[in-house]
Enzyme design. Sequence first.
Site, PDB file in Angstrom:
ATOM      1  N   GLY A 225       0.816  -1.205   0.000  1.00  0.00           N
ATOM      2  CA  GLY A 225       0.000   0.000   0.000  1.00  0.00           C
ATOM      3  C   GLY A 225       0.850   1.255   0.000  1.00  0.00           C
ATOM      4  O   GLY A 225       1.982   1.257   0.492  1.00  0.00           O
ATOM      5  N   THR A 226       0.294   2.352  -0.533  1.00  0.00           N
ATOM      6  CA  THR A 226       1.096   3.554  -0.721  1.00  0.00           C
ATOM      7  C   THR A 226       1.268   4.386   0.546  1.00  0.00           C
ATOM      8  O   THR A 226       2.241   5.127   0.671  1.00  0.00           O
ATOM      9  CB  THR A 226       0.483   4.458  -1.813  1.00  0.00           C
ATOM     10  OG1 THR A 226      -0.841   4.842  -1.430  1.00  0.00           O
ATOM     11  CG2 THR A 226       0.438   3.723  -3.148  1.00  0.00           C
ATOM     12  N   ASP A 227       0.323   4.299   1.491  1.00  0.00           N
ATOM     13  CA  ASP A 227       0.410   5.184   2.667  1.00  0.00           C
ATOM     14  C   ASP A 227       1.709   5.007   3.424  1.00  0.00           C
ATOM     15  O   ASP A 227       2.318   5.984   3.875  1.00  0.00           O
ATOM     16  CB  ASP A 227      -0.777   4.941   3.606  1.00  0.00           C
ATOM     17  CG  ASP A 227      -2.055   5.604   3.110  1.00  0.00           C
ATOM     18  OD1 ASP A 227      -1.962   6.510   2.262  1.00  0.00           O
ATOM     19  OD2 ASP A 227      -3.143   5.214   3.571  1.00  0.00           O
TER      20      ASP A 227
END
Length: 348
Positions: free
Chosen positions: A102-104
């Site tokens: 995931g990018t977060d």
Amino acid sequence: MRDRGPATRLLLVYCGGTFGMRETGVGLAAQTDLGDVLSALVDASSRRHGRPVDWRLAVPRSVIDSAAAGHGTALEIADLIRERVAEGISDGPVQAVIVVHGTDTLAHSAAQTAFALADLAIPIVFTGAQRPIGTPASDAERNFDDAFREAMSGGEPGVRLVFGGAALPACRAVKRSSEAFDAFVARRPAARPVDGVGAELAAALAACAHAAAPRVGMLTMVPGLPAELLQAALDAFPDGLVLECYGSGTGPLVGSVHLAALRRARDAGTPVLAITRCEDGAVDLPRYAVGAAMAAVGVIGGHDLTAEAAIAKLRALRRAGLSGAELRSALDRNLVGEQQRRVPAAAG
């Protein structure tokens, strides 16, 4: 017909995140059953680039929205990679690793892996997506294909983040946008020369795999930061606290209560590492009286580390058992390209 050559042994790690999310009616959520989709992506990239692969899929215990990552999430990913690399594929060594994440917290996990696996001499490539695969205008397939190409390129070992057409050093990458496809940037290049971890630290990093994650975190300086908040951060992160400071390493920490809290932390063995929130430049604690006072009570200058790299480096070194002078020495070294040591200006 082009000779495709021998198959490269590839480890693919799927951690969740937007890349494989689906709409649930109450927002996007990470999905665990992505095996067929990933297999199709590997096959397509293998054909496109003429690189046959013998690959295996590895999945952490929890497939999550990366915003839900905890202290140990990134280290669990690194430990899984270490474990599967040790097992090998088809009786041969793993030659490349791709991690879908995931990018977060992608930059956090990539940086953590860079330090935790600094002893492994293989390319490890992290990627993800801003829009889920299979949705209109998704960037997932393109990012995966770019990550595949980077992993197969035969470049130098180490951890990289591939996203939006760029290949970035993991120890320098930060997320700059919540919407743009080129969401990540490395505002500072990988620092050279790299000191490396050396045999003793390499052995310690390998030996501490699967150990509990140290409680390391960060506190950002703001005007009027109360001493109670500083103390609360030191209590919450007894294994190490990163201070994201102003400029060259300053902050509202020169009151007697603030300095007393930092002094107690030093005496209790809690390392405090100062970094700068600036995009350019480095920490130089002695430059101003404020920073000098912080240094006098044990705060360590973090050169030009990013926040992600500072937390990751401190956590990896603490899990490897470093403390005191040994920890300070390791923090001062450029282990994987994460920091450029500042050369003091000549007097005169």
